[in-house]
Structures are given as C-alpha cells and as structure tokens.
Design an enzyme around this catalytic site. Structure first.
Site, PDB file in Angstrom:
ATOM      1  N   ASP A   1       2.674  -3.211  -3.517  1.00 51.46           N
ATOM      2  CA  ASP A   1       2.183  -2.047  -2.700  1.00 51.46           C
ATOM      3  C   ASP A   1       1.089  -2.884  -1.838  1.00 51.46           C
ATOM      4  OD1 ASP A   1       2.520   0.098  -0.704  1.00 51.46           O
ATOM      5  OD2 ASP A   1       0.871   1.434  -2.292  1.00 51.46           O
TER       6      ASP A   1
ATOM      7  N   SER B   1      -8.681   8.371   1.291  1.00 57.24           N
ATOM      8  CA  SER B   1      -7.753   9.146   0.287  1.00 57.24           C
ATOM      9  C   SER B   1      -6.397   8.295   0.565  1.00 57.24           C
ATOM     10  CB  SER B   1      -7.478  10.480   0.749  1.00 57.24           C
ATOM     11  OG  SER B   1      -7.326  10.544   2.030  1.00 57.24           O
TER      12      SER B   1
END
Length: 991
Positions: A809, A682
């Site tokens: 990122d 997650s």
C-alpha cells in the site's frame, strides 16, 4: 629644518609624497584583506571539522586544491574575497554549528536548512553584524531562543522553525528593528510573546504555529502596520482578539486556529481588512454572530469558523466572489424557525469559485432550499450532516455534478432518494445514514462509478437491493443495515472486487440463500448479514473470502452443518453463528484459526464435542462455557479477547528485545482522552493522535485501530508481524504497542510510533488549505531526497530482510517526513511476508485479492489473488510520477484508457516541462538562492548549467517512474536498478 615626524608638501615633492601615501594605504588594505581571507578560511575549516556525517559528500570540495571561495555552498564578495554567503541546505549534514562561524564577519546569508545539525546555536553569531538572513529551518537544534541572533541588527529573515527550541521568546528580539520575516513554527516555545516583538515595525510575516505559546494577543500588535501574514495556530493563546488587529489593512493571512481564544467578534471587524484572503479561527471558543462587515472583505478566499460557539444567522456572503472554502461546521448557527435562515446559501450562488462548503453539526431546521442546486458547479465537498433538516432532499442538488464528498447524516430527511443523484459521476463518498429516507434504493445508484464509500444505514428504505449496485466497481465500504429491505441478495453485490472495508446488510428482511458468489469477495474484512430471513446452507465458498476478520451470520435461518471451509479464513477473529438452525458438530478444523477470539454458536442444534486443540486449548486466549439449547448440547464461546501480554509477545524490536508496554490508560491520558485537539490524521482502519508518553517524556504518534471496521484487526497483526524484525532509517520507527480493552470493555489496539512533525508526503504534494504557506512545498532537491529514501526502504524490504516484505500500500499518505525531510515509509497494515523455500524467496505470495489503494495498486492485483515485489515497484513508479507532475492517479482526467503513466509517457521527452508540477517549476530557479527578499543583487551563476542539470534530473526521474509503472510486472525495474540510477542522478544534479 622641520621635525622628521612631519611631512612637508611643496610643489617639488608633493607628487612623491602622494605616491607614498597611496602605496601605504594600498598595502594596508591588502594586508587587512589577506588577514581577513585567512580568518575566513580557518573559520570554514573549523566549520567542516564540526560535521560528523556528510552523506552527499558536499564538503569533499573543501580542500586545499581549490580556493575556499569556490567551495560548494560558499560565495565571496568580488572586491575583498571575503565570505558573504554560506548555504548548505538539504544535504543531511550531521554535527554541530561551529562557533568559528562567528569569524565570518562579512557574512550576509547563513542558510543551513533541512539538515541534522544538533546542539545549541553558538553565541558567536552575535558578531555577524552584516547578517541579513539566518535560516536554520528543519534541524535538531535545541536550547533556548538563540539570543546572539538578536545582536544582528540588520537581520531581515530569521527562520528557526521545525527544531526543538524551547523556553520563552526573549525581550531582546525587539533589537531586530529591520526584521521582516520571522519563522518559529513547530518548536517548544512557551510563555507569552514579549511586548517588544510588537515594536518590530518592519515585520511582514510572523509564523509561530505549533508551539506552546500562551497569554493574550496584546493591543500593541496594531503597531505592525506592514504585517501581511500572522500565523499563531495550535498554541495556548487566550483572551480576545485586540481591536487594533482589525486596523492592519495590509493583513492577508490570519490564522489563529486551535487556541483558547474567546469572546465575540465586533460587527465592524472586517471594515479595514481589505486585503484579507485567508481567515482561520477554527477550534477556539468564539461566540456571538459572524460580523456583518465580513460582506465587505471582497478578497476573502478561505474562511474557517468551524468548531466554535458562533450563533445566529449566517450573513449573506454573495459579495465574496473569490470565496473557495467556507467551513461553518460544529457551531450553533440556525435554530430560529421564524426567519429565513437559508438566505445565506442563496447569496452564495454568486460565489462562482466555491469548492468546499460545510455547515454540518449546527441547528439548521426546516426544508433544504431548492436553490442549493444553483451553487457553483465547482463544489467538490458539501457537508450538512448533524442538523435538524427535514422533508425531502431537493432534486436540484443533483446539479452539483463535481461533488466528490456529500454528507447529510443525522438529520430528519424523508421520502425517497432523488434520481438526480445519478448525476454525481465524480462522487466518492456519500453518507446519508440516520435519517428517515423511504422508498426503494434507486437503480441510478449504479451510475456512481467512482464511489468508494456508501452509507444508507439507519433509514426506512424498502424494496430490493438494486442489482445496478454492481456497477460501482470502486466501492470499498457498503452499508445498507437497519432498513426494511427485502427480497434476495443480488449476486452483483458480491461481484464488486474492490469491497474490502465493509459489507453490512444486516437488520433487514432479506430472504433466500446466501449466494455462492460470496467467495468472490477475496478482500472483504467485515461481512455482516445478520438479523435477516436468510435460509438454506451457509455456502462452502465463504471460505474463499481470504481477508475476512469479522463474520456475522446470526439471527437467520441457516441450516445444515457449519462449513469446514471456514477454517481457511486464517485471519478470522470474530465468528457469530448464533440463532440459526445449524446442526452437526463444530468442525475440528476451526481449531487451526490461531487468531480467533470470539466464537458464538448459541441457539442452534449442534451436538458433539468441542475441539480441544489449537486456539480452543488455550483458555486464556479463548474463553467459552457450556450452554443447553433446545434438546442438544453445544458450546458457546463469547466475550473473549487477547490478553495484552499474550499479544505483545509477538512484537519485538530489531535487537529482539521486547518493546516497552503501555496500557490503555497511559495512551488515554497522553492523548487527553483521544481528543480532536490531538488528532493529526486518519486512514482506512485507524486514527492517529499526537501524544507525550509519561514514561519516556517523548512526543509520539499513537495509531489507534478502529476495530469496528473490516480489516482493522488484521491490519494490526500484519503491521506487528512486518515490523517486529525490521529496522531501517527510511522506515517508520515503532516505540511500542498496546493490545488491551478500553474503559467500556471493548477491544483496544494501538501502535506507538516516533512522531514526525512534518506529517505525510501527501500533505506536502497537495497542501490544499495550507497552500498559502510556501514552506508546504517541496523543491526539486527535496523531492529527489524523498524518492531516494523511499527507494532505499523498498530495497531493504525486498532484498535485505531475513524474510522479504511486500508493503502492498505504498502511496504519499503512507510516507512520513522527518524533521530533515528524510522519507519514512509507514503503515504496514496490508504488508505480506514472502515465504522462503530452500533458501530462496518466492516471487509472489498468496494474499487476499485486491490490496492497496486504487490508482497505486498494480493492474494485475485486479485479476490475481497474489501480491508481489513487482506490485510494490508499480506503486513506487506511480508515486514518483505523482511527485513530479503533482497529479493524483485517480484524477478525473485519467479515464477512458488514459492514465497517469500514459499521460507522462506521451509527454516525454520533448514536453516534460509542460507536465511538471507548477509549484515545483516555480521553485526551480530558487534552488541555490538565499531566501526570497534577502539579497536582491545576488544572481545565480552558470544559469545555463543549472537549467541543464534540472532538466536532465527531471527527465531521468520521469524515466524511472515510467519504467517502474509499466503494465507488465516482468518489464518493471527492480529496486537495485532504481537505486543505482538514483545515485547517478543525485551525483549529476549536484555536480
């Protein structure tokens, strides 16, 4: 006369006859050796012929100018010059394993790990009767268990893990009477484990997790008296644990998590397990109490009993002085108010090494005892949410000064938040939602400078929002909703530059204006100030919140016009202005927001015409209807969503063919209802599930966006835009996507990727609970391979795409590892496309404030509203330094001017070995050796040369990491230079 067929020995002719006999024997051996050499030479040539790709050129030395015993990866015995060892690990070789390998009759070690060999293992390996180690870890081999290997009776190590083998484990495995280590992890083996395996009395390690094995664990397991490690997690094993297992006194690691095991555990279970260090039984159906004998297992370090049906009182575990992890979450412990069920926590005070402690989602009741504050100060994670704990939080909890994560949600906790919480200087995650906390939010909350997520929602807090919250400069998500807060919103809330996921202060009694400082939230994705008493005009500065996707202003007293600056929010998808006192018309500029799917302006005093162009024109994408409010006519747009086919038209693969569609139902069924069993990870915006698509019958990873979070919609769009026209071997490969609605009518968005069984780079660099498994460690060649893969991906994104892409990122958790350990850069949810002007790409492109992750984002992102290629390079540099040092850039040691970059810079060049990751150092001496324990008499040749190569490689990699992570963007290396240097390092290292 003697017959000529006889030799007559007399004192006079004996010496001559002996000389003849010696000559005969010598020449016979020489002829046999020559024939054997030629057979080995031919077998190696045939092996080379079966290789279709050799990207590192490792087989270039296999030529007639060099004796085959000197070929790379080949070792021969000194006596007969026969091949005894063939080791070709980590070279990305592609092809099949030649059946001629069976002619290497002196072979003791065959190691082809971390390559791309495909097809079946040849049956001819059955001829290798001298074989001690067969290591085929992490390839693409298929078929059933290689039955030929069971004829190699001297095998001690058999590594078949991380391939695609299927079918049953054969009963013939019982022929391997000398087998000590068996690795079958991450294949598709099915059916029961044959009883013959439990007769392998030499077996020390059995690792068969992540398969489809089923059936019971038989009582015969007790025959394996030397067993140290048994790992059968994530299978379909059922039944009870046999009592004979509890007599394996040598057992150190027992991992049976996520199976279908059941039954209660006997009270004397641990009586003979004196060497047990790790026991993991999570995700089964065990019931009954924890065995009281656990208190005698003094060596236990990690205990995970979570997600079961255990009941009763938790035993006092204070005798387990080495305990570092204790997870009791999601069971039925507690619930008996007539006894002191907190005594077990008191006993844990003796466990001075405890770092992770969870007893969340059980039935514990009553007051949390004060002595919880006397637990080890080494605790970094404490979770006790989802119980029935009441009354006040003890102030002594503030003694646990090294907490990083503290969760206590969904209890009945009351009174005020203790001021002692100001001691949590390292706290990053604090969840206290859904309790009955009252009083004011203490100003000491501003002391928690490391906080990234703070949730105090659904409580009874009152008073003002403390301005000290502005000191939490790393907050990404802040939720104060559903309380009784009053007063004005302090401007300091809007001066937190890192707020990017959520700012929710809805359903309170806040008053005054919405401060103009709201425009400082360049990166915010979801802003919710609804259901308060805010008034005056909506500030024009709200149009400067460039990343806004969800804006909720309903249920206030805003008046004036709808600010046209809202049209600047190009990523805005949901806008709710209802139940205010707004007047004027709906700005025509709003029709330029192409992604707007929900617009609600009901119960205002608006007039005039609704815009008719842009998104308002396409009624299949944005639906609306006319409604009267008071005495003005206005339009309300609500309950709208993108049709699946209209959304999917934006996503194409590299050949410009439309990717195959999947429905919500397809994904729901493939993931068993998005169950926790299939959850493999997650992140900030999403959860990832393992699934098998019916349409393709392939294992995939389904990334489901959490559309309740701030940037999820925008992340989906960004990832689609970034991936639709790019394709590279080091980029995550997308299979399809889904934009639909779920069974409840809520928006649903998901991306489907190829499944990577090795997971993320982050889990290999920082294995945490998997630290007991040495395979979860990367050696130096592997780290070099990963670095080169990432560098190739960035070079492609920056220089080879039609429209250059900035990832924004890059970090270890966004790098996946293929079966052959090649790197795949993933998660393009923050990616930006660089505009091309007059045929030239611009150095920078406008974006929304701080992007990426703290520690990996470059320093200029904190002061600029632009991202750049140089920003990706900085992230790459930090990632390289983390891979070499094993240190995360946000560790506590990196503060007060110290950073990972400075830490490495100060150690170079003289002290680099002092800062190298300790797990990497421990492997450096094994880089070209056979698996541990296979050949005790084999030694590394040219040790000094290898040592020099290793040190030169490390120093060169550190130089690249430093050169990429300097503060000045202009001074950073570009990816062309990086790739050139990495190729030089690779060639020198393998020389």
């Amino acid at each position: 006369m003697q017959p000529s067929s006889y030799l007559v020995f007399s004192p006079s002719n004996m010496s001559s006859h002996l000389l003849c006999l010696f000559f005969f024997l010598f020449t016979s051996n020489a002829v046999a050796s020559a024939l054997g050499n030629e057979s080995d030479h031919l077998a190696l040539i045939k092996f080379k012929d079966s290789i279709s790709s050799d990207p590192f050129g490792v087989l270039s030395t296999w030529n007639s100018s060099t004796h085959f015993c000197n070929w790379q990866g080949v070792k021969c015995g000194s006596k007969h010059q026969r091949v005894t060892k063939l080791t070709l690990d980590l070279y990305n070789l592609q092809g099949s394993i030649s059946p001629y390998v069976g002619n290497l009759s002196f072979l003791r070690v065959l190691s082809l790990q971390l390559n791309n060999f495909h097809g079946h293992v040849p049956q001819t390996i059955s001829r290798l009767f001298r074989l001690r180690a067969l290591a085929l870890y992490s390839n693409n081999l298929v078929g059933e268990f290689p039955i030929g290997a069971t004829n190699c009776s001297k095998l001690k190590t058999l590594m078949l893990d991380h391939n695609h083998f299927s079918g049953h484990i054969p009963v013939e495995i019982g022929f391997l009477g000398n087998l000590e280590r068996l690795f079958l992890v991450s294949n598709n083996f099915s059916g029961p484990i044959p009883l013959s395996m439990w007769n392998l009395s030499s077996l020390v390690l059995l690792s068969a997790a992540y398969n489809n094995l089923e059936g019971n664990i038989p009582d015969e397991i007790g025959h394996l008296k030397d067993l140290v490690n048994i790992s059968l997690g994530v299978n379909k094993m059922s039944g009870k644990i046999p009592h004979s297992l509890y007599n394996l006194s040598s057992l150190s690691v027992l991992t049976l998590s996520f199976n279908q095991l059941e039954g209660s555990l006997p009270s004397n279970m641990f009586s003979n397990l004196s060497n047990l260090r790790i026991i993991e039984l999570a995700g089964n159906q065990f019931s009954g109490p924890i065995p009281t004998s656990i208190t005698t297992a003094f060596g236990l370090q990690e205990v995970d009993f979570s997600i079961n049906n255990f009941v009763g009182q938790v035993p006092n575990l204070g005798s387990l002085r080495n305990l570092s992890v204790l997870d009791l979450g999601t069971n039925d412990f507690g619930g008996n108010s007539s006894i002191n069920e907190w005594e077990f926590i008191k006993s844990l005070i003796n466990c001075s090494k405890l770092q992770e402690f969870g007893f969340e989602y059980n039935n514990f009741v009553g007051h949390l005892p004060n002595f919880i504050g006397n637990l080890s100060t080494k605790i970094s994670q404490l979770a006790f949410g989802g119980n029935q704990i009441s009354e006040q939080i003890p102030t002594e909890l503030g003694n646990l000064v090294n907490l990083i994560s503290l969760t206590m949600e969904n209890n009945h906790l009351t009174e005020s938040i203790p001021t002692s919480f100001g001691n949590f200087q390292k706290l990053q995650y604090l969840d206290m939602n859904s309790n009955k906390f009252s009083g004011e939010i203490p100003a000491i909350i501003g002391n928690l400078s490391q906080l990234s997520e703070l949730d105090l929602s659904h409580n009874m807090l009152n008073g003002n929002i403390p301005s000290a919250i502005g000191n939490c400069k790393r907050l990404q998500s802040l939720d104060f909703s559903y309380n009784n807060l009053s007063g004005i919103i302090p401007s300091q809330v809007f001066e937190i530059p890192s707020l990017s996921i959520l700012l929710n202060i809805s359903h309170n009694s806040l008053s005054g204006s919405l401060p103009s400082e709201i425009g400082l939230l360049k990166s915010i994705g979801t802003l919710d100030v609804s259901e308060n008493h805010l008034s005056n005009k909506i500030p024009e500065a709200i149009g400067e919140c460039e990343s806004l996707e969800y804006l909720y202003l309903q249920g206030n007293s805003f008046h004036g016009i709808i600010p046209p600056s809202l049209a600047s929010l190009k990523g805005l998808q949901h806008l709710d202005l209802s139940q205010n006192q707004l007047s004027g018309t709906i700005p025509q500029e709003l029709q330029n927001i192409s992604v707007l799917v929900y617009f609600n302006a009901s119960f205002n005093m608006l007039e005039g015409e609704v815009p008719m162009n842009g998104v308002f024109r396409n009624t299949t994408e944005l639906s609306y209807h006319l409604q009267l409010c008071f005495f003005f006519c206005f339009h309300q747009f609500l309950h709208s969503f993108l049709e699946e086919e209209d959304k999917e038209k934006h996503l194409y693969n590299a050949t410009n063919e439309k990717v195959p569609r999947v429905s919500y139902q397809n994904l729901y069924n493939a993931t068993n209802g998005f169950s926790n069993e299939n959850l493999i990870g997650s992140g900030g915006y999403s959860s990832v599930y393992k699934a098998i698509l019916d349409s393709a019958e392939e294992v995939v990873a389904v990334k489901v966006l959490n559309l309740q979070l701030k940037g999820a919609h925008k992340s989906f769009t960004a990832e689609c835009n970034a991936l639709r026209n790019i394709r590279h071997r080091n980029l995550a490969k997308i299979v399809t996507c889904c934009s639909s609605v779920d069974y409840k009518g809520n928006d649903f968005k998901a991306l489907v990727y190829e499944y990577m069984s090795n997971g993320s780079l982050d889990k290999w660099l920082h294995p945490n609970r998997e630290s007991s498994n040495k395979l979860r460690t990367l050696n130096l060649p592997q780290r070099l391979q990963v670095i080169m893969g990432i560098a190739c991906a960035l070079h492609y994104l920056h220089y080879e795409c039609e429209q250059p892409v900035i990832h924004c990122d890059l970090k270890p958790s966004n790098v996946l590892l293929e079966d052959n350990m090649d790197a795949q850069v993933s998660d393009f949810g923050l990616a930006r496309l660089i505009p091309v002007v007059d045929g030239n790409s611009q150095n920078q492109t406008s974006t929304s404030g701080i992007k990426g992750t703290i520690g990996y984002a470059p320093p200029e992102y904190g002061t600029s509203s632009q991202v750049s290629i140089e920003g990706d390079i900085y992230s790459f540099g930090i990632l390289v330094l983390e891979m070499l040092t094993g240190k995360i850039p946000t560790e506590e040691m990196f503060k007060d001017g110290c950073s990972l970059h400075n830490y490495v810079r100060d150690a170079c060049p003289d002290n680099i070995l002092e800062i190298v990751d300790t797990t990497l150092l421990s492997l450096i001496g094994e880089e070209i050796q056979a698996p541990t324990g296979v050949e005790e008499n084999n030694h590394i040749e040219n040790e000094g040369h290898l040592q020099s190569n290793v040190e030169n490689c490390l120093f060169s990699l550190f130089k690249i990491g430093l050169a990429c992570s300097v503060d000045s963007p202009r001074e950073r290396m570009n990816m062309m230079e990086v790739n050139r240097e990495l190729n030089i390092i690779k060639n020198n290292f393998h020389a």
